[in-house]
Write an enzyme that holds these catalytic residues in place. Structure first.
Site, mmCIF file in Angstrom:
data_model
loop_
_atom_site.group_PDB
_atom_site.id
_atom_site.type_symbol
_atom_site.label_atom_id
_atom_site.label_comp_id
_atom_site.label_asym_id
_atom_site.label_seq_id
_atom_site.Cartn_x
_atom_site.Cartn_y
_atom_site.Cartn_z
ATOM 1 C CG ASP A 495 -2.439 0.493 1.206
ATOM 2 O OD1 ASP A 495 -2.324 1.145 -0.125
ATOM 3 O OD2 ASP A 495 -3.201 1.145 1.747
ATOM 4 C CD GLU A 498 -0.219 5.612 -3.747
ATOM 5 O OE1 GLU A 498 -1.436 4.337 -3.910
ATOM 6 O OE2 GLU A 498 0.182 5.380 -2.499
ATOM 7 C CG ASP A 571 -7.786 4.721 0.416
ATOM 8 O OD1 ASP A 571 -7.573 3.370 0.257
ATOM 9 O OD2 ASP A 571 -6.486 5.464 0.613
#
EC number: 3.2.1.20
Length: 898
Positions: A495, A498, A571
């Site tokens: 997670d 990015e 999300d």
């Protein structure tokens, strides 16, 4: 930064605020390209400089404005793929590469049906099929290439007097962001100056485009004439807005165009920030009074122009010429790879929450599934399971005995997934940090020190996954002796990759940060998370000595991420609009090579009403990756917490998923070997049916099932489009049937999941559902045979051990083909190379569309034995049902309907 480290880190630190993120007008290289391209800038191909080798043709192109030569290389690749690369002939520094006639040049593929026509002045490339233009490159003259320059301070000593956009006023330089770019309180200093590239492509006859994920947008790409380009820039956007072209968690710079008779693809291989503009010029109708019929045909064609712009790198583009959707999927997989074959457990249901509090909480939730007779396969632990957000550790109070917890799950044939993010807490006593620090494994700042930013642990450094040695070391951390408390039922979740940097520009890493090879972060931002997932998957394979398949879920992704695991849509919110948008988002991922994808069931943010939660479970049950997830400040939402009525509905949706696993697993094998998506837009299966081209509220699961989730509250009826005018469709629950090529109004209640089986298909399912996939290995099968209008049907089943690589290395698999023709159902081997011992039998057979009651039904085994089979027939639904059969799935046999 020391003060920041001590501050409380909460979910609000990454809450969405659109002022945090750039729109197109705030992106300097976009402004520069749009401004410069309004001027007359013509490139000319110097075809007298052509250098032809066996697999490529090389020539110079030059701008009339800069007079600086570029080198273009055109490759004719097998499988009907063309590649164009444009780079500086003599750049000041290397630029990141992610891997005859003086008037024109014609290149032809081996079959001769495709031609690449290069025009010299102005420079243009036309890709022709049967002498008709399919794709044109630079037909609008938007080729743009910023040459690397000597910094201003060095220019006097270097004597560089070239005419460049940098030779402008100081005020204009600041506006164009040539050497530094301001956004809010951040200043992006560009060590190499401006380096952006751009190019236009005209798609002749095409007006339906798809791809370039990830955006919370429609499946069919929209025109961007309003200046709102599609942005490809991986960002942590908590609670992203729907119907927005802003970049979110992942980027795949790959676009498909489709029309009747042809599908093509454009793969723009560039990992820097990228913007894509789209403009469709509709077909123009001319009457015969305006021009003769011979001239009318070419004037009717529509055209869509696509303009790609990237902040840095080179131009490296692949043109995939199809001509069918299946051909384009295969061509793209030749470049980027196919979907990894997932372990079977990962296709079951996953239960996740930020966070399950402790071992007792895990034990209670696990028991809750058993008490309520709801199957599930995987329990997930978020960041709170660690000690102070230090990955590869366990909170000693709440998870004091992680192996015991895993053994409890193992006893029920279930798995555990834990999180591992790329940020590493700055703590000299933390072994992972200390080792990475000592070996220089962190991303650097421009001054040469370790880049530091704030994320969940507080002050953190970020592993440089672009470095092969870092990936090798990171993979080694998953070895059982190193990762204390881990077992072979523990799998991974990447997670925040990015990467997410709280309080960084746009909540991500500074573009001036420096990676392995001295590459700035701006050059490779979009591929950072790809490399973490690669290293994680390799680590899981290594810990089993190459025997076991990994499972890794990643939030960030790039082209090729399909080789390493699954992704999801990030999300989302517990709102109906997010359930609705999840379908086109997953369809876009699917046609872009990433079949193993899903959306958080129920919505990650907020508290879903019971009806929304039920409808989301019903949709998720028929999508590739099936996980319920919720953020920490939401109410608990395990499936049994909304009252018995809703518990029963959720239970039934999940049980339908488990019954369907043989079909779903077979689809994943099919995409693994042939790259056809698991979840498909209707146009993929019906490429010549115009009515399917813009459909995004329903989809095909494989080629046999059409799914139309209910995505609005209090719905009493839905309109379902059933394609194929010469086909027939069967309601999978009631067995009612309709002719295709029309829209039907279907009444729905809260227990309705609108799923239709295509006439002409055979779908294998399990007759009994266990508490997890591990308990279903030997469960019997049912074959659901849906007859076509011609009275035939075909289907397949793939079967292996569900977890190892023995299917690949030792051919330990079964691949069976089912065919119903002339009133005989046969089971035959579809791949003689495969061998796998299976105890499974076909216990039931359902035949839909049988117009009259048979006089007899007999089974015939390969050894010649035959015996009658008991059957029931319903004239109202034209359904024949056979039960209490005992036909081995791995052996040849026939069922004859008399």
């Amino acid at each position: 930064m020391e003060a920041a480290e001590k501050e409380e880190i909460s979910v609000e630190d990454e809450a969405v605020d659109k002022t945090i993120f750039k729109d197109c007008g705030k992106i300097a290289f976009y402004r520069r390209q749009k401004q410069q391209l309004t001027k007359t800038t013509t490139y000319q191909a110097l075809l007298g400089s052509v250098d032809t080798e066996q697999d490529s043709t090389r020539f110079q192109i030059i701008s009339e404005a800069t007079k600086i030569p570029l080198v273009a290389e055109v490759y004719g690749i097998e499988k009907d793929i063309f590649r164009l690369k444009i780079n500086e002939e003599t750049p000041l520094k290397p630029r990141l590469v992610c891997s005859g006639d003086t008037g024109s040049l014609i290149l032809t593929n081996r079959k001769g049906d495709l031609k690449c026509h290069v025009s010299a002045n102005p420079f243009k490339i036309d890709l022709l099929s049967k002498n008709e233009a399919v794709i044109s490159i630079n037909s609008l003259g938007q080729l743009y290439f910023e040459h690397l320059q000597v910094p201003h301070k060095q220019r006097a000593t270097k004597g560089n007097g070239q005419n460049t956009p940098a030779a402008t006023s100081q005020e204009n330089q600041e506006d164009l962001g040539l050497w530094e770019e301001k956004f809010g309180k951040f200043v992006d200093v560009k060590a190499n100056g401006p380096s952006s590239v751009g190019l236009d492509f005209s798609l002749h006859g095409f007006e339906h485009l798809y791809g370039i994920p990830q955006h919370a947008e429609s499946h069919q790409l929209k025109n961007t004439r309003d200046g709102d380009a599609y942005r490809l820039y991986n960002l942590d956007v908590y609670g992203y807005q729907v119907h927005d072209k802003m970049g979110i968690y992942g980027s795949v710079p790959y676009l498909l165009a489709h029309k009747q008779g042809r599908t093509v693809g454009i793969f723009w291989l560039n990992a820097s920030e990228t913007l894509v503009e789209i403009n469709t010029e509709p077909a123009v109708e001319y009457t015969l009074t305006q021009m003769g019929p011979a001239a009318a045909k070419p004037k009717v064609r529509c055209r869509t122009d696509v303009h790609w712009m990237s902040e840095s790198g080179i131009i490296d583009v692949f043109l995939l010429t199809g001509p069918t959707p299946a051909d384009v999927f295969k061509q793209y997989s030749y470049i980027t790879g196919t979907q990894a074959m997932p372990p079977l457990f990962s296709l079951g249901y996953h239960q996740c929450r930020w966070n399950y509090e402790d071992e007792q909480d895990v034990k209670a939730v696990d028991a809750g599934f058993d008490e309520h007779d709801i199957p599930y396969d995987v329990m997930w632990l978020d960041i709170e399971h660690t000690e102070d957000k230090k990955y590869f550790t366990w909170d000693k109070k709440r998870f004091a005995n992680p192996k015991r917890m895993q053994e409890l799950l193992r006893s029920k044939k279930r798995k555990l997934v834990v999180i591992s993010d790329p940020h590493i807490k700055v703590d000299p006593d933390y072994t992972v940090y200390a080792q990475a620090k000592e070996q220089g494994f962190f991303v650097k700042n421009p001054e040469g020190g370790d880049f530091e930013g704030v994320c969940w642990p507080g002050l953190s450094s970020y592993l440089d996954f672009t470095n092969p040695k870092v990936r090798e070391w990171y993979s080694s951390l998953f070895a059982f002796p190193v990762y204390q408390g881990s077992t072979d039922i523990l799998f991974l979740w990447n997670d925040m990759n990015e990467p997410s940097v709280f309080r960084g520009p746009e909540l991500t890493m500074h573009k001036s940060a420096v990676h392995y090879g001295d590459w700035e972060h701006r050059e490779l931002h979009n591929i950072y998370g790809f490399y973490q997932q690669m290293a994680t998957a390799e680590g899981l394979i290594q810990r089993s000595k190459g025997k076991e398949r990994p499972f890794v879920l990643s939030r960030s992704f790039f082209a090729g991420s399909q080789k390493y695991g699954a992704v999801w849509t990030g999300d989302n919110k517990a709102e109906w609009s997010y359930l609705k948008i999840s379908i086109p988002m997953l369809l876009t991922l699917s046609v872009s090579g990433i079949s193993f994808c899903g959306a958080d069931v129920g919505g990650f943010i907020g508290n879903p009403e019971a009806e929304l939660l039920v409808r989301w479970y019903q949709a998720g049950a028929y999508q590739p990756f099936f996980r319920g997830h919720a953020t920490m400040n939401t109410k608990r939402r395990e499936p049994w917490l909304f009252g018995e009525e809703y518990t029963q509905l959720i239970r039934e949706a999940i049980r339908q998923r488990y019954a369907l696993l043989p079909y779903l697993y077979s689809l994943f094998y099919h995409t693994h070997v042939s790259s056809q998506p698991v979840m498909r837009p209707l146009w993929v299966e019906y490429p010549d049916d115009l009515e399917t081209f813009a459909v995004e509220d329903e989809y095909m699961l494989g080629s046999a099932l059409l799914v139309h989730p209910v995505t609005d509250p209090q719905t009493a009826t839905i309109d379902v489009f059933l394609p194929g005018s010469d086909e027939v469709w069967y309601d999978s629950k009631t067995f009612a049937y309709w002719k295709g090529g029309c829209t039907v109004k279907i009444p729905v209640t809260l227990d309705t999941i609108p799923v239709f089986q295509r006439g002409g298909s055979v779908v294998p399912v399990k007759t009994t559902v266990g508490t997890s996939t591990g308990w279903m290995a030997d469960s019997p099968y049912e074959l659901r045979v849906a007859l076509s209008t011609q009275g035939s049907a075909v289907g397949e089943l793939y079967l292996d051990d569900g977890h190892s690589f023995q299917y690949l290395h030792q051919n330990q698999f079964l691949y069976r083909k089912f065919l119903f023709c002339s009133s005989v159902l046969t089971n035959r081997c579809a791949n003689e190379k495969g061998h796998y011992p299976s105890k499974c039998i076909v216990e039931q057979i359902l035949v839909l569309g049988l117009k009259k009651k048979p006089s007899s039904v007999t089974t015939h085994l390969s050894d010649g034995r035959a015996q009658p089979a008991a059957f029931t027939y319903c004239a109202e639904t034209s359904a024949l049902r056979l039960e209490k059969l005992s036909l081995r799935i791995g052996e040849d046999w026939e069922v004859r309907v008399g």
